[in-house]
Design an enzyme around this catalytic site. Structure first.
Site, PDB file in Angstrom:
ATOM      1  N   GLY A 120     -14.721  21.303  21.025  1.00 34.93           N
ATOM      2  CA  GLY A 120     -15.639  22.407  21.326  1.00 34.93           C
ATOM      3  C   GLY A 120     -15.525  23.164  22.739  1.00 34.93           C
ATOM      4  O   GLY A 120     -15.402  24.161  23.209  1.00 34.93           O
ATOM      5  N   ASP A 143     -14.441   9.650  18.810  1.00 43.03           N
ATOM      6  CA  ASP A 143     -13.792   9.674  17.373  1.00 43.03           C
ATOM      7  C   ASP A 143     -12.113   9.450  17.154  1.00 43.03           C
ATOM      8  O   ASP A 143     -11.820   9.386  15.951  1.00 43.03           O
ATOM      9  CB  ASP A 143     -14.063  11.079  16.346  1.00 43.03           C
ATOM     10  CG  ASP A 143     -15.666  10.928  16.339  1.00 43.03           C
ATOM     11  OD1 ASP A 143     -16.569   9.936  16.770  1.00 43.03           O
ATOM     12  OD2 ASP A 143     -16.293  11.992  15.782  1.00 43.03           O
ATOM     13  N   GLY A 186     -18.166   8.883  13.367  1.00 47.00           N
ATOM     14  CA  GLY A 186     -16.725   9.379  12.704  1.00 47.00           C
ATOM     15  C   GLY A 186     -17.312  10.527  11.766  1.00 47.00           C
ATOM     16  O   GLY A 186     -17.570  10.098  10.632  1.00 47.00           O
ATOM     17  N   GLU A 238     -19.972   7.550   9.162  1.00 46.34           N
ATOM     18  CA  GLU A 238     -21.220   8.572   8.879  1.00 46.34           C
ATOM     19  C   GLU A 238     -20.730   9.800   8.124  1.00 46.34           C
ATOM     20  O   GLU A 238     -21.445  10.268   7.288  1.00 46.34           O
ATOM     21  CB  GLU A 238     -21.831   8.917  10.275  1.00 46.34           C
ATOM     22  CG  GLU A 238     -20.519   9.751  11.057  1.00 46.34           C
ATOM     23  CD  GLU A 238     -21.179  10.135  12.398  1.00 46.34           C
ATOM     24  OE1 GLU A 238     -22.406  10.115  12.834  1.00 46.34           O
ATOM     25  OE2 GLU A 238     -20.193  10.584  13.089  1.00 46.34           O
TER      26      GLU A 238
HETATM   27  O1  F6P Z   1     -17.804  13.682  17.971  1.00 42.44           O
HETATM   28  C1  F6P Z   1     -18.150  12.261  18.658  1.00 42.44           C
HETATM   29  C2  F6P Z   1     -19.400  11.898  18.120  1.00 42.44           C
HETATM   30  O2  F6P Z   1     -19.879  10.861  18.515  1.00 42.44           O
HETATM   31  C3  F6P Z   1     -19.646  11.687  16.625  1.00 42.44           C
HETATM   32  O3  F6P Z   1     -19.023  10.522  16.017  1.00 42.44           O
HETATM   33  C4  F6P Z   1     -20.921  11.739  16.320  1.00 42.44           C
HETATM   34  O4  F6P Z   1     -21.449  12.348  15.011  1.00 42.44           O
HETATM   35  C5  F6P Z   1     -21.340  13.012  17.044  1.00 42.44           C
HETATM   36  O5  F6P Z   1     -20.459  12.909  18.476  1.00 42.44           O
HETATM   37  C6  F6P Z   1     -23.011  12.883  17.657  1.00 42.44           C
HETATM   38  O6  F6P Z   1     -23.146  13.773  18.415  1.00 42.44           O
HETATM   39  P1  F6P Z   1     -24.458  13.735  19.226  1.00 42.44           P
HETATM   40  O7  F6P Z   1     -24.245  12.898  20.478  1.00 42.44           O
HETATM   41  O8  F6P Z   1     -24.752  15.099  19.772  1.00 42.44           O
HETATM   42  O9  F6P Z   1     -25.654  13.402  18.385  1.00 42.44           O
END
Ligand code: F6P
Length: 363
Positions: A120, A143, A186, A238
């Site tokens: 992003g 990830d 994940g 997840e």
């Molecule tokens: O993309 C990395 C990650 O840790 C994912 O594994 C997870 O779904 C997401 O970020 C969680 O994002 P946030 O910290 O915004 O809840």
């Protein structure tokens, strides 16, 4: 060499262990090797809209941050400058504030920007590059799912944290003949679940790339009972889905405009309890996996990335991102960083190794 005097550095998206190691390496190399001044931009590009968040980084200000988790600069995954939420007439509307940021970069007289972040952040960085900003990138995600690089810092630390949790939960499972489910991060790729599951001796590993069948999981629990092991440890990513298409997530558009996951473990627990007598317990590790001190591998990789990013800047390889190819640090066009995900390949030897020692992958 490029005529660079001042650079800016920011961290975007979710935090990951190793971000401070990158900031430290960038800053030290900029000062020692290149004689540049370094502006730490606070909370991703937000610092350009709220300058009180920014700080000039000197040698002393990055001393001692190597073992620290998080990022001293702060981060966010909600401040996309090209779709920035602004309140207008009591309503939140999305505005493009990118030109304000470009103007601020010129006001600060920054000759280049180092953007540290995931896909992003790289999408945003690339748009600024197209607007004429000299920018280079450093990839980040726990990830490990960026196609552009063979490894990202934060991943090994997360795997170690999950592995330790599995070690702890084994004794809980064993002492009361329980089925233990551990849900890990994940979203789309199962690298954390697979590596931590193997390292932590899980009996069942469920990853997004392999839709699972409940009956396969139950078969493994029964099979283990046949061997005299009355407990089973299951790790589930997840983003894992059942072959019937059942999935679960908490909120739409929460994490940086994407789904926030959560509930895969709860769904599995609920379904398993309908068919087995053993007590099923669930632990959702959540953000614990992203906190704390980076492991040695991540500190080293982050330092290599930070050092290489400063070199990319000096070489004027703008619009490029550092990456790891095999064991070598390399670079690639930034546009590629946002163009594809690295999934666990079905011919990955670890899948075969896991199966060969009796681990079920739910298929
Ligand atoms: O993309 C990395 C990650 O840790 C994912 O594994 C997870 O779904 C997401 O970020 C969680 O994002 P946030 O910290 O915004 O809840």
């Amino acid at each position: 060499m490029a005529n660079i005097k001042r650079i800016g550095v920011f961290t975007g998206g979710g935090d990951a262990p190793g971000l401070n190691a990158v900031i430290r390496a960038v800053t030290k190399k900029a000062i020692i090797k290149y004689g540049w001044k370094v502006l730490g931009i606070g909370q991703s590009t937000m610092g350009f809209l709220q300058p009180e968040k920014n700080v000039w980084l000197d040698y002393k200000s990055v001393s001692g941050i190597l073992p620290k988790g998080g990022t001293i600069l702060g981060t966010t995954n909600k401040g996309d400058p090209f779709n920035f939420p602004v309140e207008e007439d009591g309503k939140i509307v999305l505005k493009d504030v990118s030109q304000i940021i470009v103007d601020k970069i010129h006001e600060y007289k920054l000759d280049g920007i180092i953007a540290i972040g995931g896909d992003g952040t790289m999408r945003i960085a690339y748009k600024f590059y197209k607007m004429g900003i000299p920018i280079v990138g450093v990839p980040k995600t726990i990830d490990n799912d960026l196609l552009i690089t063979d490894a990202t810092f934060g991943f090994e630390t997360a795997v170690n944290i999950v592995m330790e949790a599995l070690d702890n939960l084994h004794s809980i499972a064993e002492s009361r003949d329980r089925v233990v489910i551990v849900e890990v991060m994940g979203r789309d790729a199962g690298w954390i679940a697979l590596h931590a599951g193997v390292a932590g001796g899980a009996d069942v590993i469920l990853i997004p790339e392999i839709p699972y069948h409940l009956k396969s999981v139950i078969r493994k629990i029964d099979e283990r009972r046949g061997y005299g092991a009355n407990f089973t440890v299951i790790i589930i990513a997840e983003g894992a889905v059942s072959a019937g298409g059942e999935t679960s997530y908490l909120e739409e558009k929460a994490a940086g405009g994407m789904k926030r996951y959560g509930g895969a473990g709860a769904l599995l627990k609920q379904n398993l309890e309908r068919f087995i007598d053993s007590e099923v317990i669930l632990t959702v590790l959540g953000h614990i996996q992203r906190g704390g001190t980076p492991c040695s591998y991540d500190r080293v990789l982050a330092t290599r990335f930070g050092s290489a990013a400063a070199d990319l800047m000096a070489e004027e390889k703008f619009g490029h991102i550092v990456c790891l190819k095999g064991t070598q640090i390399s670079s690639a066009p930034m546009i590629d960083a946002a163009s594809g995900q690295k999934f666990v390949p079905m011919d990955y030897d670890l899948l075969e190794a896991a199966r060969s020692i009796g681990i079920s992958l739910g298929d």
